[in-house]
Design a protein around this motif. Structure first.
Motif, PDB file in Angstrom:
ATOM      1  N   VAL A 286       0.806  -1.215   0.000  1.00  0.00           N
ATOM      2  CA  VAL A 286       0.000   0.000   0.000  1.00  0.00           C
ATOM      3  C   VAL A 286       0.845   1.274   0.000  1.00  0.00           C
ATOM      4  O   VAL A 286       0.578   2.203  -0.758  1.00  0.00           O
ATOM      5  CB  VAL A 286      -1.009  -0.011   1.164  1.00  0.00           C
ATOM      6  N   GLY A 287       1.855   1.345   0.835  1.00  0.00           N
ATOM      7  CA  GLY A 287       2.695   2.543   0.866  1.00  0.00           C
ATOM      8  C   GLY A 287       3.386   2.773  -0.468  1.00  0.00           C
ATOM      9  O   GLY A 287       3.406   3.892  -1.001  1.00  0.00           O
TER      10      GLY A 287
ATOM     11  N   GLY B 191       8.104   7.852   3.424  1.00  0.00           N
ATOM     12  CA  GLY B 191       6.736   7.349   3.497  1.00  0.00           C
ATOM     13  C   GLY B 191       6.547   6.393   4.668  1.00  0.00           C
ATOM     14  O   GLY B 191       5.554   6.472   5.395  1.00  0.00           O
ATOM     15  N   ALA B 192       7.498   5.491   4.862  1.00  0.00           N
ATOM     16  CA  ALA B 192       7.398   4.535   5.973  1.00  0.00           C
ATOM     17  C   ALA B 192       7.501   5.252   7.319  1.00  0.00           C
ATOM     18  O   ALA B 192       6.767   4.920   8.259  1.00  0.00           O
ATOM     19  CB  ALA B 192       8.488   3.468   5.851  1.00  0.00           C
TER      20      ALA B 192
ATOM     21  N   LEU C 102      -2.350   9.166   1.774  1.00  0.00           N
ATOM     22  CA  LEU C 102      -2.412  10.339   0.889  1.00  0.00           C
ATOM     23  C   LEU C 102      -1.139  11.170   1.002  1.00  0.00           C
ATOM     24  O   LEU C 102      -0.701  11.778   0.027  1.00  0.00           O
ATOM     25  CB  LEU C 102      -3.650  11.175   1.195  1.00  0.00           C
ATOM     26  N   VAL C 103      -0.535  11.182   2.195  1.00  0.00           N
ATOM     27  CA  VAL C 103       0.776  11.835   2.349  1.00  0.00           C
ATOM     28  C   VAL C 103       1.791  11.127   1.453  1.00  0.00           C
ATOM     29  O   VAL C 103       2.634  11.772   0.815  1.00  0.00           O
ATOM     30  CB  VAL C 103       1.225  11.860   3.834  1.00  0.00           C
TER      31      VAL C 103
ATOM     32  N   THR D  18       6.828  -2.510   7.674  1.00  0.00           N
ATOM     33  CA  THR D  18       6.323  -1.483   6.752  1.00  0.00           C
ATOM     34  C   THR D  18       7.417  -1.064   5.782  1.00  0.00           C
ATOM     35  O   THR D  18       7.204  -1.008   4.567  1.00  0.00           O
ATOM     36  CB  THR D  18       5.812  -0.254   7.530  1.00  0.00           C
ATOM     37  N   LEU D  19       8.591  -0.765   6.325  1.00  0.00           N
ATOM     38  CA  LEU D  19       9.709  -0.330   5.479  1.00  0.00           C
ATOM     39  C   LEU D  19      10.098  -1.426   4.490  1.00  0.00           C
ATOM     40  O   LEU D  19      10.314  -1.154   3.301  1.00  0.00           O
ATOM     41  CB  LEU D  19      10.901   0.080   6.345  1.00  0.00           C
ATOM     42  N   ALA D  20      10.185  -2.665   4.968  1.00  0.00           N
ATOM     43  CA  ALA D  20      10.560  -3.767   4.078  1.00  0.00           C
ATOM     44  C   ALA D  20       9.508  -3.966   2.982  1.00  0.00           C
ATOM     45  O   ALA D  20       9.859  -4.138   1.804  1.00  0.00           O
ATOM     46  CB  ALA D  20      10.743  -5.054   4.885  1.00  0.00           C
TER      47      ALA D  20
END
Length: 185
Positions: A40-41, A111-112, A86-87, A151-153
């Protein structure tokens, strides 16, 4: 530009490819995955970076999130999560026409980080699992660290997949090449 291909056709093909990749990423969100290891990110970054129509760039990830939540489940923090993505779209706008490995990597990291900060603050503020004190907020962020790494991965993996796939398609499919790329081919 290819003989007979207009800029409008080129833009249409590029937009359709980007939307297809976003739909694929959205579908992968509902597949089994480790906590927070989702596309998603990266999908939101990609949308902001590639879709020329800003309305579509912001709308399509929201629709994809909503469709995914219809399968997974709606939740109390979904509007905050949506705002955070949205960011990511806005961060993706910074990548337009300047999609280098370094810039995509930095955008993915930013983003993460913003997702971690925004959503963990919302957990602390609205879910009541942590005391509303500075130490409670700190405890909430510390508890969220394992999710940050996932999330980052996930963002890094899917950003590489989305941006890499799009770059390969641009390179090898003449109908997807920017007019400036076609002139130098």
């Amino acid at each position: 530009m290819n003989a007979g291909m207009s800029q409008k056709e080129n833009l249409l093909y590029r937009t359709l490819l980007a939307l297809a990749l976003i739909v694929l990423a959205a579908a992968l969100r509902v597949a089994p995955h480790p906590w927070n290891f989702t596309p998603v990110g990266a999908m939101a970054l990609f949308s902001g970076a590639v879709l020329r129509d800003r309305r579509l760039a912001f709308l399509f990830p929201l629709l994809a999130l909503f469709a995914g939540d219809a399968f997974i489940a709606f939740h109390k923090l979904m509007f905050i999560v949506y705002a955070s993505f949205l960011v990511n779209v806005a961060i993706g706008l910074w990548l337009r026409d300047r999609r280098t490995f370094a810039r995509i990597s930095l955008a993915t990291l930013l983003g993460a980080i913003q997702f971690f900060l925004v959503t963990n603050f919302a957990v602390w503020q609205f879910l009541g699992g942590f005391p509303h004190t500075a130490s409670g907020l700190l405890a909430c962020y510390v508890a969220g660290i394992p999710f940050f790494w996932n999330t980052l991965a996930g963002d890094a993996f899917y950003a590489a997949l989305l941006f890499g796939s799009f770059a390969l398609a641009e390179r090898f499919v003449p109908a997807l090449q920017q007019p400036s790329q076609q002139a130098s081919s």
